[in-house]
Design a protein around this motif. Structure first.
Motif, short mmCIF file in Angstrom:
data_model
loop_
_atom_site.label_atom_id
_atom_site.label_comp_id
_atom_site.label_asym_id
_atom_site.label_seq_id
_atom_site.Cartn_x
_atom_site.Cartn_y
_atom_site.Cartn_z
N UNK A 28 0.85 -1.19 0.00
CA UNK A 28 0.00 0.00 0.00
C UNK A 28 0.89 1.23 0.00
N UNK A 29 0.29 2.34 -0.38
CA UNK A 29 1.03 3.60 -0.37
C UNK A 29 1.17 4.07 1.07
N UNK A 30 2.09 4.99 1.28
CA UNK A 30 2.27 5.50 2.64
C UNK A 30 1.02 6.26 3.10
N UNK A 31 0.33 6.93 2.18
CA UNK A 31 -0.91 7.63 2.53
C UNK A 31 -1.98 6.66 2.99
N UNK A 32 -2.11 5.53 2.30
CA UNK A 32 -3.09 4.52 2.71
C UNK A 32 -2.74 3.94 4.08
N UNK A 34 -1.10 5.48 6.45
CA UNK A 34 -1.41 6.51 7.45
C UNK A 34 -2.91 6.56 7.72
N UNK A 35 -3.71 6.52 6.65
CA UNK A 35 -5.16 6.57 6.80
C UNK A 35 -5.65 5.40 7.64
N UNK A 36 -5.12 4.20 7.36
CA UNK A 36 -5.52 3.02 8.13
C UNK A 36 -5.13 3.18 9.59
N UNK A 37 -3.95 3.70 9.84
CA UNK A 37 -3.48 3.88 11.21
C UNK A 37 -4.42 4.81 11.98
N UNK A 38 -4.81 5.92 11.35
CA UNK A 38 -5.74 6.84 12.03
C UNK A 38 -7.10 6.19 12.23
N UNK A 39 -7.55 5.44 11.22
CA UNK A 39 -8.84 4.75 11.34
C UNK A 39 -8.79 3.74 12.48
N UNK A 40 -7.73 2.92 12.50
CA UNK A 40 -7.60 1.90 13.53
C UNK A 40 -7.53 2.53 14.92
N UNK A 41 -6.73 3.59 15.05
CA UNK A 41 -6.61 4.24 16.35
C UNK A 41 -7.95 4.85 16.78
N UNK A 42 -8.68 5.42 15.84
CA UNK A 42 -10.00 5.97 16.16
C UNK A 42 -10.96 4.87 16.56
N UNK A 63 -8.13 10.45 9.30
CA UNK A 63 -8.29 9.32 8.39
C UNK A 63 -9.09 9.72 7.15
N UNK A 64 -10.13 10.53 7.31
CA UNK A 64 -10.91 10.96 6.14
C UNK A 64 -10.08 11.86 5.24
N UNK A 65 -9.18 12.63 5.83
CA UNK A 65 -8.30 13.49 5.04
C UNK A 65 -7.35 12.66 4.19
N UNK A 66 -6.90 11.53 4.73
CA UNK A 66 -5.89 10.71 4.06
C UNK A 66 -6.48 9.60 3.18
N UNK A 67 -7.63 9.09 3.53
CA UNK A 67 -8.20 7.94 2.81
C UNK A 67 -8.84 8.38 1.50
N UNK A 68 -8.47 7.71 0.40
CA UNK A 68 -9.02 8.07 -0.91
C UNK A 68 -10.06 7.07 -1.40
N UNK A 69 -10.06 5.88 -0.87
CA UNK A 69 -11.01 4.86 -1.32
C UNK A 69 -12.41 5.18 -0.77
#
Length: 172
Positions: A28-32, A34-42, A63-69
């Motif tokens: 995965x990309x580094x952005x993905x 990061x998004x997953x990490x924020x989502x998981x932590x939330x 996570x919404x800022x970083x997640x593109x899917x």
């Protein structure tokens, strides 16, 4: 029994370890990541019984800022809606459920939660003596429950019963 951050149970710890391993090995990309990490932590914070919702919201917003899917974003937006619902911020909750459904129209739990909020507002209108407004809220709740039930026919039995009793929907 409430869980604390420092003393999470075995399943929580195992899930966290597995998620970290998967995050490292799945391409995965580094952005993905990061998004997953924020989502998981939330999500971890949301699940905690002490309810540190402010911190969970910060992680979800990031996570919404970083997640593109769009599909993944729908679940993040849904979880933000859950927090606003828990905080009694129903208008904000509805907004986030709508946004989640725009990205993923197959979230029966979002339709259900929207129906619950509308039903609650209908009950509040009755308490205030406004039966016309109450009926409008109940009709809206019925529409959302019909959508949830259409997506998962075996679920939401209480909603199905309410729809039958109030003659808002006939089931076969």
């Amino acid at each position: 029994m409430p869980r604390s951050r420092g003393n999470g149970n075995f399943i929580d710890k195992t899930s966290s370890i597995v998620a970290n391993i998967l995050l490292r090995i799945i391409p995965t990309t580094s952005g993905e990541k990061k998004a997953f990490t924020y989502y998981r932590d939330g999500a971890i914070m949301l699940a905690q019984s002490e309810g540190n919702y402010a911190e969970a919201l910060q992680n979800y917003y990031e996570a919404t800022r970083l997640e593109i899917d769009p599909y993944d974003r729908s679940y993040i937006l849904y979880n933000i809606g859950l927090i606003h619902t828990s905080n009694g911020e129903h208008t904000k909750a509805l907004e986030y459920y709508f946004r989640a459904l725009e990205r993923n129209p197959f979230l029966p739990q979002a339709f259900n939660n929207m129906a619950v909020i509308c039903h609650y507002r209908g009950e509040q209108a009755i308490l205030q003596g406004d039966s016309e407004i109450a009926e409008a809220w109940f009709d809206q709740a019925a529409e959302y429950w019909k959508q949830a039930i259409a997506l998962t026919p075996g679920n939401y039995i209480e909603a199905q019963n309410w729809l039958k009793i109030t003659k808002r929907f006939e089931f076969e």
